[in-house]
Write a protein that holds these residues in place. Structure first.
Motif, PDB file in Angstrom:
ATOM      1  N   ALA A   1     -37.923   7.020   9.112  1.00 37.00           N
ATOM      2  CA  ALA A   1     -37.925   7.194   7.655  1.00 37.00           C
ATOM      3  C   ALA A   1     -36.831   8.132   7.166  1.00 37.00           C
ATOM      4  O   ALA A   1     -36.815   8.510   5.999  1.00 37.00           O
ATOM      5  N   SER A   2     -35.894   8.512   8.027  1.00 36.04           N
ATOM      6  CA  SER A   2     -34.842   9.420   7.564  1.00 36.04           C
ATOM      7  C   SER A   2     -33.776   8.686   6.757  1.00 36.04           C
ATOM      8  O   SER A   2     -33.005   9.307   6.027  1.00 36.04           O
ATOM      9  N   ARG A   3     -33.707   7.370   6.891  1.00 34.49           N
ATOM     10  CA  ARG A   3     -32.738   6.593   6.102  1.00 34.49           C
ATOM     11  C   ARG A   3     -33.139   5.109   6.124  1.00 34.49           C
ATOM     12  O   ARG A   3     -34.106   4.731   6.773  1.00 34.49           O
ATOM     13  N   GLY A   4     -32.381   4.313   5.414  1.00 33.82           N
ATOM     14  CA  GLY A   4     -32.531   2.855   5.479  1.00 33.82           C
ATOM     15  C   GLY A   4     -33.894   2.342   5.038  1.00 33.82           C
ATOM     16  O   GLY A   4     -34.501   2.849   4.079  1.00 33.82           O
ATOM     17  N   ILE A   5     -34.385   1.345   5.744  1.00 31.46           N
ATOM     18  CA  ILE A   5     -35.626   0.664   5.360  1.00 31.46           C
ATOM     19  C   ILE A   5     -36.814   1.628   5.396  1.00 31.46           C
ATOM     20  O   ILE A   5     -37.645   1.650   4.477  1.00 31.46           O
ATOM     21  N   GLY A   6     -36.901   2.448   6.439  1.00 29.44           N
ATOM     22  CA  GLY A   6     -38.028   3.376   6.567  1.00 29.44           C
ATOM     23  C   GLY A   6     -38.075   4.376   5.419  1.00 29.44           C
ATOM     24  O   GLY A   6     -39.154   4.711   4.904  1.00 29.44           O
TER      25      GLY A   6
ATOM     26  N   ALA B   1     -38.707  10.767  12.379  1.00 27.37           N
ATOM     27  CA  ALA B   1     -37.407  10.366  12.928  1.00 27.37           C
ATOM     28  C   ALA B   1     -36.849  11.588  13.667  1.00 27.37           C
ATOM     29  O   ALA B   1     -37.586  12.577  13.867  1.00 27.37           O
ATOM     30  N   ARG B   2     -35.571  11.558  14.058  1.00 25.01           N
ATOM     31  CA  ARG B   2     -35.007  12.696  14.804  1.00 25.01           C
ATOM     32  C   ARG B   2     -34.257  13.681  13.908  1.00 25.01           C
ATOM     33  O   ARG B   2     -34.169  14.856  14.222  1.00 25.01           O
ATOM     34  N   ASP B   3     -33.698  13.215  12.803  1.00 23.40           N
ATOM     35  CA  ASP B   3     -32.832  14.057  11.971  1.00 23.40           C
ATOM     36  C   ASP B   3     -33.690  14.930  11.033  1.00 23.40           C
ATOM     37  O   ASP B   3     -34.135  14.483   9.963  1.00 23.40           O
TER      38      ASP B   3
ATOM     39  N   ASN C   1     -44.481   0.802  11.582  1.00 23.56           N
ATOM     40  CA  ASN C   1     -43.559   0.899  12.709  1.00 23.56           C
ATOM     41  C   ASN C   1     -42.216   0.329  12.284  1.00 23.56           C
ATOM     42  O   ASN C   1     -42.101  -0.885  11.992  1.00 23.56           O
ATOM     43  N   ASN C   2     -41.197   1.181  12.253  1.00 19.44           N
ATOM     44  CA  ASN C   2     -39.901   0.731  11.733  1.00 19.44           C
ATOM     45  C   ASN C   2     -38.721   1.266  12.544  1.00 19.44           C
ATOM     46  O   ASN C   2     -37.646   0.665  12.526  1.00 19.44           O
ATOM     47  N   ALA C   3     -38.892   2.397  13.252  1.00 16.99           N
ATOM     48  CA  ALA C   3     -37.741   3.009  13.940  1.00 16.99           C
ATOM     49  C   ALA C   3     -37.192   2.067  15.003  1.00 16.99           C
ATOM     50  O   ALA C   3     -37.909   1.625  15.894  1.00 16.99           O
TER      51      ALA C   3
ATOM     52  N   LEU D   1     -37.399   2.314  22.446  1.00 21.00           N
ATOM     53  CA  LEU D   1     -37.681   2.692  21.055  1.00 21.00           C
ATOM     54  C   LEU D   1     -38.286   1.524  20.286  1.00 21.00           C
ATOM     55  O   LEU D   1     -39.389   1.606  19.765  1.00 21.00           O
ATOM     56  N   LYS D   2     -37.567   0.429  20.232  1.00 20.57           N
ATOM     57  CA  LYS D   2     -37.989  -0.665  19.334  1.00 20.57           C
ATOM     58  C   LYS D   2     -39.262  -1.353  19.839  1.00 20.57           C
ATOM     59  O   LYS D   2     -40.175  -1.612  19.061  1.00 20.57           O
ATOM     60  N   LEU D   3     -39.333  -1.628  21.118  1.00 20.59           N
ATOM     61  CA  LEU D   3     -40.492  -2.362  21.640  1.00 20.59           C
ATOM     62  C   LEU D   3     -41.595  -1.385  22.061  1.00 20.59           C
ATOM     63  O   LEU D   3     -42.693  -1.381  21.518  1.00 20.59           O
TER      64      LEU D   3
ATOM     65  N   ARG E   1     -29.071  -4.282   3.614  1.00 18.95           N
ATOM     66  CA  ARG E   1     -27.926  -3.376   3.353  1.00 18.95           C
ATOM     67  C   ARG E   1     -28.262  -1.940   3.760  1.00 18.95           C
ATOM     68  O   ARG E   1     -28.752  -1.161   2.955  1.00 18.95           O
ATOM     69  N   THR E   2     -28.077  -1.606   5.028  1.00 20.66           N
ATOM     70  CA  THR E   2     -28.282  -0.233   5.528  1.00 20.66           C
ATOM     71  C   THR E   2     -27.109   0.103   6.452  1.00 20.66           C
ATOM     72  O   THR E   2     -26.292  -0.761   6.784  1.00 20.66           O
ATOM     73  N   GLU E   3     -27.093   1.365   6.912  1.00 22.80           N
ATOM     74  CA  GLU E   3     -26.049   1.764   7.863  1.00 22.80           C
ATOM     75  C   GLU E   3     -26.111   0.905   9.122  1.00 22.80           C
ATOM     76  O   GLU E   3     -25.116   0.616   9.760  1.00 22.80           O
TER      77      GLU E   3
END
Ligand code: NAP
Length: 264
Positions: free
Chosen positions: A15-20, A38-40, A91-93, A115-117, A191-193
């Motif tokens: 959730a630090s950026r983008g869709i999350g 998230a990590r940031d 779950n999005n990261a 991470l993803k799975l 449209r995200t990084e």
């Protein structure tokens, strides 16, 4: 439409950026108490503050690397301790890299899937007993439309996403008797990084220019644009809301009509 998300406790990963980030803000706008992960740390603190502004309620940030089992377990324990319960897990990261099949080393497959799975699976496994004890809950997995649209330069992502569609359906069966609904939202290009990074990786893997790869990848979107993070967030909010109380086990494709095939 009242989504009945007021005061629900929602955990949003990545959730630090983008869709999350968009999902966290959308849930907060509906009055949910949101825990962002998230990590940031500094980006997360900003997201949590934005959530507080929107919801007028508590929000918290948990800094964690969700590719690690111990960090997943710490995350869930921390949220439960501070907010008392978990009603919604999104779950999005994810950060699976593109690349040529023969060029991707074994370790990259394992790292990206951790991470993803495994991150999605472990988060679901950690919240499931809490939701069972509470008498219900909602889990929504953000599962890329690559699940159904294989690309030779993104096989790591396609295969993980296909597994998560299967996982979503199976977990929905397991959760139903306890009132736990499990769904997925399946974005296509958003449209995200991350989209920009994927275009660069796929261009490098296929020996073409980024502009050429991007033009080809975005051509099937007949609405004249790719998705925004808010397009995906709205679908997630609906699926975890009381207005979707008879919907479970499905994967909702949000792709502006790009996917071919009538069962997408
Ligand atoms: P993004 O902008 O790159 O954001 C990814 C998020 O995941 C960030 O908040 C990042 O935060 C977090 N993250 C990355 N590694 C992490 C780790 N080890 N532990 C915890 N958090 C981690 O990506 P996005 O485009 O929003 O994508 C979000 C999800 O949608 C991903 O699962 C992606 O596969 C999926 N998706 C995206 C698209 C698209 O076109 N953008 C299409 C289909 C599906 P930190 O770096 O702070 O940890």
């Amino acid at each position: 439409m009242d989504l009945e998300l007021r005061d629900k406790v929602a955990v949003v990963t990545g959730a630090s950026r983008g869709i999350g980030h968009a999902v966290a803000l959308a849930l907060a706008s509906e009055g949910a108490r949101v825990a962002v992960v998230a990590r940031d740390a500094s980006a997360l603190d900003k997201t949590a503050a934005q959530c507080r502004d929107r919801s007028g309620r508590e929000a918290m940030a948990v800094t964690a690397d969700l590719s690690r089992l111990d960090e997943v377990e710490r995350t869930v324990a921390t949220v439960r301790e501070r907010l008392g319960r978990i009603d919604v897990l999104v779950n999005n990261a994810g950060a699976i890299r593109g690349g040529g099949f023969l060029a991707i080393p074994d370790q990259q497959w394992l790292d990206d899937w951790s991470l993803k799975l495994m991150g999605y699976i472990r988060m679901a496994r950690a919240v499931f007993p809490l939701m069972q004890a509470q008498g219900g809950g909602r889990i929504c997995n953000v599962v890329g439309a690559a699940a159904r649209n294989p690309t030779a330069t993104y096989l790591t992502g396609g295969a993980a996403n296909a597994a998560l569609v299967n996982f979503t359906k199976g977990l929905a069966d397991l959760g139903a008797p306890s009132g736990i609904r499990v769904t997925a939202v399946s974005p296509a290009a958003t449209r995200t990084e991350r989209w920009d990074a994927l275009m660069a990786q796929q261009a490098a893997a296929s020996g073409r220019s980024v502009d050429e790869v991007r033009a080809e990848a975005e051509a099937p979107y007949r609405l004249g644009r790719i998705a925004t993070p808010e397009d995906i967030a709205d679908a997630v909010c609906f699926l975890v809301s009381a207005r979707a109380s008879f919907i479970t086990g499905i994967c909702l494709t949000v792709d502006g009509g790009a996917t071919r095939g009538v069962y997408a």
